[in-house]
Motif scaffolding. Sequence first.
Motif, short mmCIF file in Angstrom:
data_model
loop_
_atom_site.label_atom_id
_atom_site.label_comp_id
_atom_site.label_asym_id
_atom_site.label_seq_id
_atom_site.Cartn_x
_atom_site.Cartn_y
_atom_site.Cartn_z
N SER A 55 5.12 19.72 3.49
CA SER A 55 5.91 18.66 2.85
C SER A 55 5.00 17.49 2.53
CB SER A 55 7.00 18.16 3.79
OG SER A 55 7.79 19.21 4.24
N ARG A 56 5.49 16.66 1.65
CA ARG A 56 4.74 15.45 1.34
C ARG A 56 5.59 14.25 1.73
NH1 ARG A 56 0.48 14.46 -3.12
NH2 ARG A 56 0.64 12.23 -3.58
N ILE A 57 5.00 13.41 2.56
CA ILE A 57 5.69 12.19 2.98
C ILE A 57 4.97 11.02 2.33
CG2 ILE A 57 6.33 10.73 4.96
CD1 ILE A 57 6.34 13.19 6.71
N THR A 58 5.73 10.21 1.60
CA THR A 58 5.12 9.04 0.98
C THR A 58 5.71 7.80 1.61
OG1 THR A 58 5.08 10.32 -1.06
CG2 THR A 58 4.52 7.99 -1.23
N VAL A 59 4.82 6.93 2.04
CA VAL A 59 5.24 5.71 2.72
C VAL A 59 4.67 4.52 1.99
CG1 VAL A 59 4.86 4.38 4.83
CG2 VAL A 59 5.46 6.77 4.99
N SER A 60 5.48 3.49 1.79
CA SER A 60 4.90 2.25 1.28
C SER A 60 5.09 1.17 2.33
CB SER A 60 5.55 1.85 -0.04
OG SER A 60 6.81 1.29 0.18
N LEU A 61 4.10 0.32 2.44
CA LEU A 61 4.20 -0.78 3.41
C LEU A 61 3.38 -1.96 2.95
CD1 LEU A 61 2.12 -0.01 6.61
CD2 LEU A 61 1.99 1.39 4.58
N HIS A 62 3.81 -3.12 3.38
CA HIS A 62 3.15 -4.35 2.99
C HIS A 62 2.24 -4.78 4.15
CE1 HIS A 62 3.07 -7.54 0.04
NE2 HIS A 62 2.88 -8.38 1.05
N CYS A 63 0.94 -4.78 3.92
CA CYS A 63 0.04 -5.16 5.01
C CYS A 63 -1.34 -5.51 4.44
CB CYS A 63 -0.09 -4.01 6.01
SG CYS A 63 -0.81 -2.55 5.30
N ASN A 64 -2.27 -5.88 5.34
CA ASN A 64 -3.62 -6.20 4.87
C ASN A 64 -4.55 -4.99 4.95
OD1 ASN A 64 -4.57 -5.97 7.52
ND2 ASN A 64 -4.21 -8.15 7.93
N GLU A 65 -5.77 -5.17 4.47
CA GLU A 65 -6.74 -4.06 4.37
C GLU A 65 -7.06 -3.46 5.74
OE1 GLU A 65 -8.29 -2.43 1.93
OE2 GLU A 65 -7.06 -3.52 0.46
N HIS A 77 0.85 -1.19 0.00
CA HIS A 77 0.00 0.00 0.00
C HIS A 77 0.89 1.23 0.00
CE1 HIS A 77 -3.91 -1.94 0.89
NE2 HIS A 77 -3.15 -2.84 1.48
N ILE A 78 0.43 2.27 -0.68
CA ILE A 78 1.20 3.52 -0.72
C ILE A 78 0.33 4.65 -0.18
CG2 ILE A 78 2.56 5.08 -2.17
CD1 ILE A 78 2.53 2.65 -4.23
N ILE A 79 0.84 5.30 0.87
CA ILE A 79 0.11 6.37 1.54
C ILE A 79 0.90 7.67 1.39
CG2 ILE A 79 -0.72 7.20 3.79
CD1 ILE A 79 -2.26 4.80 2.94
N ALA A 80 0.22 8.72 0.91
CA ALA A 80 0.88 10.03 0.80
C ALA A 80 0.26 10.97 1.83
CB ALA A 80 0.69 10.59 -0.59
N MET A 81 1.13 11.69 2.53
CA MET A 81 0.65 12.61 3.57
C MET A 81 1.16 14.01 3.29
SD MET A 81 1.82 10.26 6.70
CE MET A 81 2.77 9.10 5.75
N HIS A 82 0.24 14.98 3.29
CA HIS A 82 0.65 16.38 3.29
C HIS A 82 0.83 16.78 4.74
CE1 HIS A 82 -0.64 16.74 -0.90
NE2 HIS A 82 0.07 17.86 -0.91
N VAL A 83 2.01 17.26 5.09
CA VAL A 83 2.24 17.60 6.49
C VAL A 83 2.76 19.03 6.63
CG1 VAL A 83 2.80 15.19 6.97
CG2 VAL A 83 4.65 16.83 6.63
N ILE A 84 2.58 19.59 7.83
CA ILE A 84 3.14 20.91 8.12
C ILE A 84 4.65 20.75 8.24
CG2 ILE A 84 3.20 22.78 9.81
CD1 ILE A 84 0.27 22.01 10.49
N ASP A 85 5.39 21.63 7.55
CA ASP A 85 6.84 21.51 7.50
C ASP A 85 7.45 22.13 8.75
OD1 ASP A 85 9.41 21.22 6.75
OD2 ASP A 85 9.40 22.76 5.20
#
Lengths: 161, 574
Positions: A47-57, A6-14
């Motif tokens: 900033s944008r932080i993008t995280v990928s991780l292997h997991c279930n729904e 799964h790939i999650i993108a987060m807009h965060v306060i810098d």
Amino acid sequence: MNTQTHIIAMHVIDEPGVLTKISGLFTRRGFNIDTITVGKTETKGTSRITVSLHCNEKTIEQLEKQLNKMIDILKVTNVTDNSIVRELCIITINIKNETARTELINYTKIYPAKIVDMNHTSMTLEFTDQPENIEEFLKKIQQFGIKEMVRTGIIGINKNR
Amino acid sequence: MNGSERILKTLMDHGINESFGYPGGSIIPLFDAIYETGGKFKNILTRHEQAAAHAADAYARVKGTAGIAIATSGPGATNLITGIATAHLDSSPLIAFGGQVPVALLGNDAFQESDMMGITQPITKHNYQIRDPNKVGETITKSIKIATTGRPGPVYIEIPRDPQIGEVTKETPKNIQLPTYNPTMHGHPEQIKKAAKLILESSRPVIIAGGGVIISNASQELNQLVESTLTPVTTTLMGKGAFPENHPLCLGMLGMHGRKSANYAIIESDLIISLGCRFSDRITGNKDTFTNNAKLIHIDIDPAEIGKNIPVDLPIVGDLKCILKDLNMYIKAITDKHARTGKETGWSKKIKEINKLCNCNTDINTYPINPKKIIHELNTSIKDTDIITTGVGQHQMYAAHYLKRKYPRTFISSGGMGTMGFGFPAAIGAKIAKPGCEVYDIDGDGSFSMNIQELATLKEENIKVIPLIFENNYLGMVRQWLEIFYEKRYSGVNLGKSTDFTKIAEGYHLNGITTERSSEIAEALKQATKNPESTIITIKIEPESNILPMLPPDGSITEAFGGCITKKGHYFNI
């Protein structure tokens, strides 16, 4: 339950400490990060932080909810599906002889890999593509002997609707 | 005006003029500003920062507003940690201020520097470091909003020495926004309508009232829901007092140490309505068997709680008070047509009957004293509006089981964190929050010893609370586990008999009463209540009494054993 990447993108306060807070949440709740990238965005001060991780729904749903609660995060987007996903990889490969060199150059003609540096004993390639294509390319060139490799981690953006 | 004065002004602008704290080098400017207010802002000097945090936490729970704790940098701040974590797990709006070394020294391992931003991050709802005195007003305003709204929780504010001293040159902005923070208040109307239908269609519904009912002040709405549908109510430890415990449909606490009537209702039900409860392991026991094919409506303000531990059939996210109001409205609209409001069903009758069976006798006059007897005397003598705090352990579970509380915010206990030593400082915080009420701390000899130094605070600040120490010379709850699951191999639980709490009280120039006779408890309570100063009551109890029922570790709630149901094995063979 089926697991997938799964790939999650987060807009965060810098601000200082935000990345720690987010990575801390992953550790604390037992989510295992595969890749993480941080960069500037279209909006100043975020900033944008993008995280990928292997997991279930179920895990990804809980993760998104926990992230949404964080006050430093402006927006959480799941960019796993219907999105443009890329990763950049820089690889330095040993070159034993002329045949190997010619063969490698041929690979760069078939695959979208760019030669960015070269000397008598090695060649450095830059390769940007979907992570699975990078994997495939790496398998192909493994035979030459990879001296050093660096990957940026995954970034992604949703397709226009 | 300097940064410290701005801190106090902002707090007072929000109606907060009391704190619990302990000074030190990096927080002297703030204490100087407190001095300058000439008593308009009052700090209660505790004798340990942990006690300051617990007192502020309990103050917040009793009042429903933010409670303030103050400590210096380094060891002062790290001493707050247990208190902050306790507030975090019980969703309490504690705001903790910690001093810090000057900005220029940050990261240099200066004297009394510790990375509190890093340390507090996993145990707070949010934390801030203030480096600019002009940001003080804004940051505190945001912190109060974050701590007290939505699902409340602690906020840690770190302020290095220089912004405390630095001159404030700008006014605090009028309209302070938190663009990323917007808790959902109103539940989705369609979901609430579905819930109303599900409740009316169910034949064996049961409500779990959690701490959320108390936090959102939704007791009245809950009452209305129960009266119109005659749905029985079980409460979690945090929900104790959310629903009057003298009501025939109030089944008391459920879960690992739950009353049999409460667990029975859960096992037999076809619809569980969870209100502001997060299904911790102490409630569910084995999670896979908990709902036992019943449908589950889960109402919570925190979307992350929904489906976290137990799969949900109908989720509703929002503030309980708002949602229950709407739910009651829809139920009324439906029942007006069918005219079944408030009608007894087979289920409600059966539950009332079982509940009566579980109301076992607590007026036990034995020697040594049975702990139930102490709770019995409290039930007889205290007012419904008086406040009870507890430590953690057997005495806490005796209180949870047998103490009857009618009103929310009158039973203050450390639920999620299970912090021993919470009860006594919490009683101090509760008394400051509601000076007109008597405050009793039901405590164990182990728990009480953990913050015993606060006896000095009682004396010096002239605060009256009544600690009742259940003295069994054991760490009773662990001893109980060792007895039942470890073949009585009593490792590390024997406290010995050398402590004399009455003599200790006298050492602090306070009154102490020690009793070992059931017949003397009532008189001790009477004397303590009458005395304008604090009295420490030590009650020597049966050393090896067990609080039952209980579940074996990882057991399902159907496996609960022990406890009193008058006809043994009458309703379920446990």
